[in-house]
Design a protein around this motif. Structure first.
Motif, PDB file in Angstrom:
ATOM      1  N   UNK A  63       0.821  -1.215   0.000  1.00  0.00           N
ATOM      2  CA  UNK A  63       0.000   0.000   0.000  1.00  0.00           C
ATOM      3  C   UNK A  63       0.852   1.261   0.000  1.00  0.00           C
ATOM      4  N   UNK A  64       1.870   1.293   0.854  1.00  0.00           N
ATOM      5  CA  UNK A  64       2.706   2.487   0.927  1.00  0.00           C
ATOM      6  C   UNK A  64       3.450   2.721  -0.381  1.00  0.00           C
ATOM      7  N   UNK A  65       3.926   1.630  -0.998  1.00  0.00           N
ATOM      8  CA  UNK A  65       4.583   1.758  -2.294  1.00  0.00           C
ATOM      9  C   UNK A  65       3.603   2.277  -3.340  1.00  0.00           C
ATOM     10  N   UNK A  66       2.377   1.766  -3.318  1.00  0.00           N
ATOM     11  CA  UNK A  66       1.369   2.216  -4.282  1.00  0.00           C
ATOM     12  C   UNK A  66       1.062   3.691  -4.087  1.00  0.00           C
ATOM     13  N   UNK A  67       0.969   4.125  -2.822  1.00  0.00           N
ATOM     14  CA  UNK A  67       0.684   5.530  -2.557  1.00  0.00           C
ATOM     15  C   UNK A  67       1.784   6.443  -3.049  1.00  0.00           C
ATOM     16  N   UNK A  68       3.040   6.070  -2.770  1.00  0.00           N
ATOM     17  CA  UNK A  68       4.152   6.911  -3.216  1.00  0.00           C
ATOM     18  C   UNK A  68       4.305   6.842  -4.732  1.00  0.00           C
ATOM     19  N   UNK A  69       4.003   5.674  -5.329  1.00  0.00           N
ATOM     20  CA  UNK A  69       4.053   5.557  -6.787  1.00  0.00           C
ATOM     21  C   UNK A  69       3.021   6.466  -7.436  1.00  0.00           C
ATOM     22  N   UNK A  70       1.837   6.532  -6.841  1.00  0.00           N
ATOM     23  CA  UNK A  70       0.795   7.421  -7.352  1.00  0.00           C
ATOM     24  C   UNK A  70       1.227   8.874  -7.278  1.00  0.00           C
ATOM     25  N   UNK A  71       1.943   9.225  -6.220  1.00  0.00           N
ATOM     26  CA  UNK A  71       2.430  10.598  -6.091  1.00  0.00           C
ATOM     27  C   UNK A  71       3.520  10.908  -7.115  1.00  0.00           C
ATOM     28  N   UNK A  72       4.220   9.868  -7.586  1.00  0.00           N
ATOM     29  CA  UNK A  72       5.280  10.096  -8.573  1.00  0.00           C
ATOM     30  C   UNK A  72       4.764  10.015 -10.008  1.00  0.00           C
ATOM     31  N   UNK A  73       4.004   8.976 -10.317  1.00  0.00           N
ATOM     32  CA  UNK A  73       3.590   8.714 -11.705  1.00  0.00           C
ATOM     33  C   UNK A  73       2.228   9.303 -12.055  1.00  0.00           C
ATOM     34  N   UNK A  74       1.461   9.679 -11.051  1.00  0.00           N
ATOM     35  CA  UNK A  74       0.124  10.207 -11.301  1.00  0.00           C
ATOM     36  C   UNK A  74      -0.925   9.320 -10.674  1.00  0.00           C
ATOM     37  N   UNK A  75      -1.875   9.938 -10.006  1.00  0.00           N
ATOM     38  CA  UNK A  75      -2.880   9.179  -9.274  1.00  0.00           C
ATOM     39  C   UNK A  75      -3.858   8.474 -10.210  1.00  0.00           C
ATOM     40  N   UNK A  76      -4.292   9.167 -11.258  1.00  0.00           N
ATOM     41  CA  UNK A  76      -5.246   8.537 -12.173  1.00  0.00           C
ATOM     42  C   UNK A  76      -4.629   7.325 -12.861  1.00  0.00           C
ATOM     43  N   UNK A  77      -3.404   7.455 -13.322  1.00  0.00           N
ATOM     44  CA  UNK A  77      -2.737   6.351 -14.012  1.00  0.00           C
ATOM     45  C   UNK A  77      -2.579   5.136 -13.095  1.00  0.00           C
ATOM     46  N   UNK A  78      -2.159   5.382 -11.851  1.00  0.00           N
ATOM     47  CA  UNK A  78      -1.990   4.294 -10.889  1.00  0.00           C
ATOM     48  C   UNK A  78      -3.332   3.651 -10.553  1.00  0.00           C
ATOM     49  N   UNK A  79      -4.360   4.466 -10.404  1.00  0.00           N
ATOM     50  CA  UNK A  79      -5.700   3.981 -10.094  1.00  0.00           C
ATOM     51  C   UNK A  79      -6.211   3.067 -11.207  1.00  0.00           C
ATOM     52  N   UNK A  80      -6.023   3.473 -12.459  1.00  0.00           N
ATOM     53  CA  UNK A  80      -6.469   2.657 -13.587  1.00  0.00           C
ATOM     54  C   UNK A  80      -5.689   1.342 -13.666  1.00  0.00           C
ATOM     55  N   UNK A  81      -4.376   1.410 -13.401  1.00  0.00           N
ATOM     56  CA  UNK A  81      -3.571   0.185 -13.404  1.00  0.00           C
ATOM     57  C   UNK A  81      -4.063  -0.778 -12.331  1.00  0.00           C
ATOM     58  N   UNK A  82      -4.402  -0.238 -11.167  1.00  0.00           N
ATOM     59  CA  UNK A  82      -4.921  -1.077 -10.094  1.00  0.00           C
ATOM     60  C   UNK A  82      -6.234  -1.735 -10.465  1.00  0.00           C
ATOM     61  N   UNK A  83      -7.116  -0.993 -11.110  1.00  0.00           N
ATOM     62  CA  UNK A  83      -8.396  -1.551 -11.543  1.00  0.00           C
ATOM     63  C   UNK A  83      -8.189  -2.703 -12.522  1.00  0.00           C
ATOM     64  N   UNK A  84      -7.270  -2.512 -13.454  1.00  0.00           N
ATOM     65  CA  UNK A  84      -7.006  -3.550 -14.437  1.00  0.00           C
ATOM     66  C   UNK A  84      -6.421  -4.808 -13.807  1.00  0.00           C
ATOM     67  N   UNK A  85      -5.453  -4.621 -12.902  1.00  0.00           N
ATOM     68  CA  UNK A  85      -4.806  -5.769 -12.271  1.00  0.00           C
ATOM     69  C   UNK A  85      -5.769  -6.513 -11.344  1.00  0.00           C
ATOM     70  N   UNK A  86      -6.610  -5.768 -10.629  1.00  0.00           N
ATOM     71  CA  UNK A  86      -7.585  -6.403  -9.750  1.00  0.00           C
ATOM     72  C   UNK A  86      -8.590  -7.228 -10.555  1.00  0.00           C
ATOM     73  N   UNK A  87      -9.013  -6.692 -11.684  1.00  0.00           N
ATOM     74  CA  UNK A  87      -9.955  -7.426 -12.544  1.00  0.00           C
ATOM     75  C   UNK A  87      -9.316  -8.694 -13.095  1.00  0.00           C
ATOM     76  N   UNK A  88      -8.050  -8.600 -13.529  1.00  0.00           N
ATOM     77  CA  UNK A  88      -7.337  -9.775 -14.042  1.00  0.00           C
ATOM     78  C   UNK A  88      -7.177 -10.827 -12.942  1.00  0.00           C
ATOM     79  N   UNK A  89      -6.781 -10.388 -11.743  1.00  0.00           N
ATOM     80  CA  UNK A  89      -6.627 -11.321 -10.637  1.00  0.00           C
ATOM     81  C   UNK A  89      -7.933 -12.014 -10.290  1.00  0.00           C
ATOM     82  N   UNK A  90      -9.037 -11.276 -10.359  1.00  0.00           N
ATOM     83  CA  UNK A  90     -10.346 -11.863 -10.080  1.00  0.00           C
ATOM     84  C   UNK A  90     -10.678 -12.955 -11.080  1.00  0.00           C
TER      85      UNK A  90
END
Length: 483
Positions: A63-90
């Motif tokens: 979680x902490x890595x994801x939060x800092x990554x969002x602050x570096x790469x952009x929150x929307x981009x990280x959020x969309x990547x998370x949605x895609x990975x969560x859907x694939x994992x499901x």
């Protein structure tokens, strides 16, 4: 453009809340399906624990890595990547041929989940700048959690009973894809002017700490807590924690700024999150097994039995947000702790034939406590850190919850999980007494961390944060809701 101003923040809140709905609903759905998964995959109680804790461990670790990554790469981009990975994992979870495969695919799902809720919360924090509006938004966010708790057991029970447990993971895919499209259309990209650098040493220490601690708790009951391998697990966890604290204290830009823990309200909110979600995850895990295996209820009937807890959360979560916005955090937290204690106490005499009315009352009181506790935790944690690092700030609050969830399942399963079906109800008594203690501890923390002494400690930390501020770095005061 001004005509859209009143609507757009809440549209963004709705899109971000869809991720919370998906992730939280998945947790409750999986818990309802545990008996079916055990029968189909021939899973042990330890395997069931890992199917839950494997997920929460990965989420907590990253979680902490994801939060800092969002602050570096952009929150929307990280959020969309998370949605895609969560859907694939499901989707992969629905195809799992064995318990180890299910645990592995849950880890994939968790990597996506780690990018969702904390990043969504940081988007919300940077959308709702007024403290009172933010508190209301967090209250709505908490209500969505309650709604997911209400929908999850019912949907999970219905799908498990009619189609099979694998179908519980399919529901995440269309929600995830829709959220990706809506995010691209309506949520602007955002990130702070200056984000912290990646901290691989701290990240590795966090993974080792959480992994060894949870493994030792889960496997300790089976192997024996006195065996060398379990003792070594606890020792490695303790050493990792000590190394993490020493290493982070010397970093110019640590993953976790240890100065925040000098604030009693922030430290109290962190500890409260761990305790509250240990209580909640243990509650879900044990009741799913008790209602279906001990009482012989069908999955849908079991889901209906937990509905009072869900409805109480739906009602109390926005109420808690309003209480926090009105400066009544103390009342919300203390009442939450007392309700969790009272609901748990009603289960300390659990039997296979405990009257359903007693269960319904216990579940409703417990759900009231959990609904009230969430908003004060989130508001204190997020408001207590600089908004420029909102990804890390919200991730820390979520990490505390996930750590509590992992420990809650590990402890509850280790105490009660090895009992035979006929003895399972009585084997849970020790867990419910422990959970009663959790509630009392939350109430005590609520009193201590909203005192004059606590407010003074928050003010001192605010001064420390403001004093070394550098150009281009927003170092806001520690505005913890400690009334």
């Amino acid at each position: 453009m001004n005509n859209h101003q009143p609507v757009r923040p809440y549209l963004i809140l709705a899109i971000c809340s869809s991720s919370l709905l998906m992730v939280s609903m998945d947790v409750t759905i999986v818990n309802v399906a545990l008996p079916a998964i055990r029968r189909d995959l021939q899973a042990s109680v330890g395997g069931l624990q890992w199917s839950i804790d494997g997920y929460t461990l990965v989420v907590a670790s990253f979680l902490l890595l994801a939060g800092s990554t969002a602050d570096r790469l952009g929150r929307r981009r990280t959020f969309q990547a998370g949605l895609g990975l969560f859907s694939l994992g499901s989707l992969l979870c629905s195809l799992a041929p064995s318990t180890p495969a299910l645990v592995a695919f849950r880890a994939v799902q968790a990597l996506g989940g780690a990018m969702l809720n904390p990043v969504a919360m940081s988007i919300i924090v940077n959308t709702f700048l007024d403290p009172k509006e933010r508190a209301r938004a967090i209250g709505i966010w908490g209500a969505v959690f309650g709604v997911s708790m209400a929908i999850g057991p019912l949907v999970g029970g219905l799908l498990t009973q009619t189609i099979g447990w694998r179908s519980i993971f399919w529901i995440n895919v269309p929600i995830g894809l829709a959220a990706i499209a809506l995010t691209a259309k309506f949520i602007p990209e955002s990130k702070p002017a200056r984000a912290r650098r990646f901290d691989p040493v701290a990240q590795a220490l966090i993974v080792i700490l959480l992994g060894t601690l949870t493994s030792a708790v889960i496997e300790g009951r089976r192997l024996g807590f006195q065996t060398p391998v379990i003792i070594a697990g606890f020792a490695i966890a303790a050493a990792s924690l000590a190394a993490l604290l020493l290493y982070e204290a010397r970093r110019v830009e640590p993953m976790v700024d240890l100065r925040f823990f000098r604030s009693a309200p922030f430290s109290g909110a962190t500890l409260t999150a761990v305790i509250a979600f240990a209580a909640f995850s243990g509650f879900l895990f044990l009741n799913s097994l008790y209602l279906q295996d001990t009482r012989g209820l069908r999955p849908l009937q079991a889901g209906l039995c937990t509905l009072p807890a869900a409805l109480a959360m739906v009602i109390c979560s926005p109420l808690s947000g309003r209480l926090v916005g009105a400066g009544r955090s103390r009342f919300a937290v203390v009442t939450a702790g007392l309700c969790i204690a009272a609901g748990s106490f009603l289960l300390t005499t659990l039997r296979p034939d405990t009257p359903l009315v007693q269960l319904v009352i216990a579940y409703a009181v417990f759900g009231t406590g959990l609904g009230l506790v969430n908003a004060p935790i989130t508001n204190a944690a997020v408001s207590g850190m600089p908004r420029a690092q909102a990804g890390v700030a919200s991730a820390f609050a979520s990490t505390s919850r996930q750590v509590g969830a992992s420990l809650g399942v590990a402890i509850a399963g280790s105490i009660a999980g090895s009992a035979r079906t006929a003895d399972f109800a009585s084997s849970t008594h020790a867990v419910w007494w422990l959970t009663t203690g959790y509630g009392i501890a939350i109430a005590a923390l609520g009193l201590m961390t909203t005192s004059e002494w606590a407010r003074a400690s928050a003010a001192r930390v605010a001064f420390l944060l403001d004093a070394p501020a550098t150009a281009g770095t927003a170092r806001g005061p520690l505005a913890v809701a400690a009334e």
